[in-house]
Design an enzyme around this catalytic site. Structure first.
Site, short mmCIF file in Angstrom:
data_model
loop_
_atom_site.label_atom_id
_atom_site.label_comp_id
_atom_site.label_asym_id
_atom_site.label_seq_id
_atom_site.Cartn_x
_atom_site.Cartn_y
_atom_site.Cartn_z
CE LYS A 54 5.44 3.36 0.43
NZ LYS A 54 6.51 2.46 -0.32
N PRO B 289 1.00 -1.16 0.04
CG PRO B 289 -0.78 -1.44 1.67
CD PRO B 289 0.53 -1.97 1.22
CD GLU B 290 2.79 3.14 -4.32
OE1 GLU B 290 2.60 4.63 -4.73
OE2 GLU B 290 3.18 2.41 -5.12
#
Length: 313
Positions: A55, A2-3
């Protein structure tokens, strides 16, 4: 992995459901969190804030018995990082989970909702003081999606990594917190710059435009689409193009072997060293040399500096 946009949307949803609510049940499969809960139970504490830092997702807890002045000293902050497989879900009580209970690592329940951290590999407890000393968790001014983001300082930080290839420098969380492999590739494509260019070969104007593109792309992917409603489970298609077709949502990322949307040249992919990160680019729109990109439709491979040649898969 995930960014920053994914973590931002997750924090927003968790915040709507949990902030101001009292914890009625807490459970974790991790020894450190379980021990901390045994010594100082989370049950009865209030969730005061949920925020994204690049993040990392941070959840703040405070004892309601503490006064405002005392609260800062007693506050605990749960910091989690998803890496490749982790995720946070929010459910109404009794609502079926979208993942297996065997993958549950952290559970936080209130009178209305239950937040479940699935397959979360990194989870740490902080106080406000220890959080400021954790160099892996970026400060808000380095987070591209934060209201405190300092674009001028980000340009200066990027310039300090002059001998690094641009693709590697862009994903440094101490430079642009929240940018990952997808946005790195898309940012470079939009600015027509090879991700294998050394940062010190770029002009000040180019670097400023890269930082601005990072802000624009990530912000476009966290636009509000649910009002003030709590969306208990949903996915969001990341988009950097203007196309409404889900198959045309990205310019280059994940499109190895497909034609460039600008010039029809075949998109290439490389594992960019030293960390073998996936990087996608168009060799015509993004030549490695500092020359002006070739006209659309011209598909001859641009010359390469042998010392900076990218290892194609």
């Amino acid at each position: 992995m995930p960014e920053g946009d994914t973590i931002f949307r997750t924090a927003r949803t968790l915040s709507r459901a949990l902030v101001g609510k009292t914890v009625t049940r807490f459970h974790s499969e991790y020894a450190q969190l379980a021990s901390a809960n045994d010594q100082h139970p989370f049950t009865g504490q209030i969730i005061t804030k949920v925020e994204a830092r690049g993040k990392y997702l941070l959840m703040h807890f405070a004892d309601p018995k503490d006064s405002t002045s005392e609260r800062a000293g007693s506050e605990r902050i749960l910091a989690t990082h998803m890496l490749m497989s982790g995720s946070w879900h929010i459910y109404r009580l009794g609502e079926p989970w979208q993942d297996s209970r065997a993958n549950m690592r952290i559970l936080i329940e209130t009178a209305d909702f239950v937040a479940v951290g699935f397959r979360i590999p990194v989870a740490r407890l902080h106080t406000p003081q220890t959080l400021t000393r954790d160099k892996k968790i970026p400060q808000t001014e380095r987070d591209v999606l934060s209201e405190d983001f300092d674009a001028k300082a980000a340009v200066e930080r990027l310039q300090k990594h002059g001998r690094e290839e641009l693709g590697n420098a862009l994903v440094r969380q101490d430079v642009l917190a929240g940018v990952g492999n997808v946005f790195k590739s898309e940012i470079c494509f939009l600015e027509r710059i090879s991700p294998f260019r050394k940062v010190d070969t770029l002009t000040d104007t180019q670097i400023k435009k890269l930082v601005a593109a990072a802000q624009k792309l990530l912000a476009a992917n966290v636009l509000e689409d649910s009002g003030d409603l709590v969306v208990t489970f949903s996915g969001k298609q990341r988009r950097t193009t203007h196309s409404a077709d889900p198959g045309d949502s990205l310019w280059v990322y994940g499109r190895k072997g497909e034609p460039c949307r600008r010039c029809s040249t075949t998109i290439q992919r490389a594992l960019q060293q030293p960390n073998a990160r996936s990087t996608y680019w168009c060799p015509v729109c993004q030549p490695l040399s500092t020359a002006t990109p070739q006209p659309v439709g011209q598909t001859a491979n641009p010359p390469r500096d042998k010392k900076q040649k990218a290892p194609l898969e």
